[in-house]
Design a protein around this motif. Structure first.
Motif, short mmCIF file in Angstrom:
data_model
loop_
_atom_site.label_atom_id
_atom_site.label_comp_id
_atom_site.label_asym_id
_atom_site.label_seq_id
_atom_site.Cartn_x
_atom_site.Cartn_y
_atom_site.Cartn_z
N UNK A 12 -49.16 -64.32 80.05
CA UNK A 12 -49.13 -63.88 78.66
C UNK A 12 -50.21 -64.61 78.21
N UNK A 13 -50.78 -64.38 76.96
CA UNK A 13 -51.29 -64.90 75.90
C UNK A 13 -51.78 -65.01 74.50
N UNK A 14 -51.04 -63.84 74.07
CA UNK A 14 -50.57 -63.38 72.81
C UNK A 14 -50.35 -64.34 71.81
N UNK A 15 -50.74 -65.24 70.88
CA UNK A 15 -49.77 -65.52 70.21
C UNK A 15 -49.67 -65.51 68.93
N UNK A 16 -48.98 -65.13 67.99
CA UNK A 16 -49.07 -66.17 66.80
C UNK A 16 -48.13 -67.10 65.92
N UNK A 17 -48.71 -68.17 65.32
CA UNK A 17 -48.31 -69.35 64.90
C UNK A 17 -47.62 -69.62 62.88
N UNK A 18 -46.29 -69.62 63.29
CA UNK A 18 -46.15 -69.75 61.53
C UNK A 18 -46.64 -68.47 60.75
N UNK A 19 -45.68 -67.31 61.57
CA UNK A 19 -46.56 -66.26 59.97
C UNK A 19 -45.00 -66.17 59.27
N UNK A 20 -45.95 -66.03 58.17
CA UNK A 20 -44.91 -66.05 56.83
C UNK A 20 -43.74 -65.43 56.58
N UNK A 21 -42.72 -65.99 56.27
CA UNK A 21 -41.30 -64.39 56.10
C UNK A 21 -41.44 -65.35 54.74
N UNK A 22 -41.40 -65.50 53.54
CA UNK A 22 -41.15 -66.12 52.40
C UNK A 22 -41.78 -65.13 51.71
N UNK A 23 -42.89 -64.36 51.59
CA UNK A 23 -43.15 -63.24 50.62
C UNK A 23 -44.46 -62.56 51.33
N UNK A 24 -45.08 -61.47 50.35
CA UNK A 24 -46.20 -60.58 50.95
C UNK A 24 -47.40 -61.67 50.51
N UNK A 25 -48.08 -61.22 51.95
CA UNK A 25 -49.40 -61.73 52.25
C UNK A 25 -50.37 -61.79 51.46
N UNK A 58 -40.10 -64.07 69.82
CA UNK A 58 -40.11 -64.44 68.39
C UNK A 58 -38.84 -66.08 68.18
N UNK A 59 -39.06 -66.70 67.27
CA UNK A 59 -38.90 -68.14 67.89
C UNK A 59 -38.76 -69.04 66.21
N UNK A 60 -38.53 -69.88 65.79
CA UNK A 60 -37.92 -69.96 64.18
C UNK A 60 -39.19 -71.11 64.85
N UNK A 61 -40.20 -71.24 63.34
CA UNK A 61 -41.29 -71.99 63.84
C UNK A 61 -40.74 -74.06 63.57
N UNK A 62 -40.22 -74.23 62.95
CA UNK A 62 -39.01 -74.85 62.93
C UNK A 62 -38.84 -75.79 64.05
N UNK A 63 -38.90 -75.27 65.32
CA UNK A 63 -37.97 -75.15 66.67
C UNK A 63 -36.62 -75.15 66.88
N UNK A 64 -36.26 -74.68 65.90
CA UNK A 64 -34.79 -75.28 65.70
C UNK A 64 -34.80 -73.81 66.36
#
Length: 373
Positions: free
Chosen positions: A126-139, A69-75
């Motif tokens: 490897x090919x599974x990915x999820x882009x920008x999973x939101x950790x701020x609130x319930x979906x 996993x990684x921070x989506x902001x690139x930092x």
């Protein structure tokens, strides 16, 4: 004094990171997993992601050690998997008695200011990915339990209707409602990403678009785009002028500079004017029937509406049913968009030396020959 010490302790504990935070059914911009993330647990010591994956009996999934996993902001750096629960780390995990599996993946703790994360696999193949999973609130899919949402918020939200998906054909991914009040409550990412919904694009945009040589360049739908003969999903849609748009997938960006019923001018690395052609209404007669894998390990039967795939896997023979979503002609080839198990796949068929040959896009060795009736 005791109260003061307790306050100091609690302050230090809070500053150091998450005490404990749970996000239910978090939204994301796009993904390619055949299921959903049902929960993310954040704490000072670890990050736990809960998965619910569906796939036909006889198929398998694998979790490589290079999962991260990684921070989506690139930092920040990539945080690699520590352990699993409910599934083995590395190796194939077969769907033997059920077509679904639930498991947890454990990663190091995230900094407390991280709001969006990417999930991926950095191993070869490897090919599974999820882009920008939101950790701020319930979906949104969690909030769609209307009574639970009303109870927790005190707001009487009208019935949810006409949900729109960004990035993937499932109501488990980045779902937005046409209800303006609800959309205002749940769509904080609109403040940070200048993204329109696919439904906001003009109706004339959707269709099959060809260059002057009769080669398919784009096929566009509200759910996906075919570009470079690959299925791609919407990432950002920016309005850049009157009836002009900049559209991005994870691997491709183009600008729509002019658009009417019959023609569209786009800019990628060059300008192209494309002509619209109608899709085929039915599967060509010469394509329907039985197809055999070159190594005799699979058969496909094509009807007017479905692909029926008999797969000779390690657990025996099992059948996979795929619905034909689109039939497209380009040059001497026919292309089929097949929907199965929450995914879209692309198959191409053409005549070679008097025989019809078919191949799923992205699988070099998976070639099928038409069985003569």
């Amino acid at each position: 004094m005791k109260k003061l010490l307790l306050l100091i302790y609690l302050s230090l504990f809070t500053i150091n990171g998450f005490s404990q935070k749970v996000i239910n059914n978090p939204d994301c911009i796009s993904k390619n997993i055949s299921g959903t993330v049902t929960k993310v647990e954040l704490s000072n010591t670890e990050t736990v992601i809960h998965f619910h994956i569906k796939s036909p009996i006889g198929s398998w999934v694998a979790i490589p050690r290079e999962t991260y996993i990684e921070d989506s902001s690139g930092t920040g750096e990539r945080l690699y998997i520590l352990k699993t629960e409910g599934i083995s780390l590395t190796g194939k995990n077969y769907f033997e008695d059920s077509d679904e599996i639930r498991f947890k993946l454990f990663f190091p703790a995230l900094p407390k200011d991280v709001k969006w994360i990417n999930y991926g696999e950095s191993n070869k193949g490897g090919n599974w990915f999820i882009y920008k999973l939101n950790l701020t609130k319930d979906g949104v899919s969690f909030l769609q339990n209307k009574s639970a949402f009303n109870l927790s918020s005190g707001i009487n939200v009208p019935d949810f209707k006409e949900n729109i998906v960004i990035g993937y054909p499932s109501n488990e991914v980045a779902v937005f409602s046409n209800n303006k009040m609800l959309r205002g409550l749940i769509s904080e990412n609109e403040q940070n990403v200048n993204t329109k919904l696919p439904k906001d694009l003009p109706e004339t945009f959707f269709g099959s678009w060809y260059d002057k040589y009769g080669t398919l360049i784009l096929m566009t739908t509200p759910d996906y785009i075919i570009s470079n003969f690959r299925i791609q999903y919407y990432h950002n849609i920016d309005e850049i002028g009157d009836n002009k748009f900049k559209i991005s997938s994870l691997s491709h960006t183009f600008e729509v500079l002019s658009l009417d019923e019959e023609t569209m001018t786009i800019r990628t690395n060059r300008l192209m004017t494309l002509k619209r052609k109608p899709n085929l209404n039915k599967v060509p007669k010469q394509i329907k029937g039985d197809w055999l894998h070159w190594a005799n390990v699979k058969e496909i039967k094509i009807t007017d509406d479905y692909f029926y795939i008999n797969d000779h896997g390690e657990l025996g023979v099992y059948e996979i049913e795929g619905r034909i979503d689109k039939v497209i002609e380009s040059g001497n080839a026919y292309w089929f968009v097949i929907y199965k198990n929450g995914n879209y796949d692309l198959y191409g068929a053409r005549e070679v030396d008097g025989e019809f040959v078919m191949q799923p896009k992205g699988f070099v060795n998976a070639k099928y020959k038409k069985v003569k009736n």
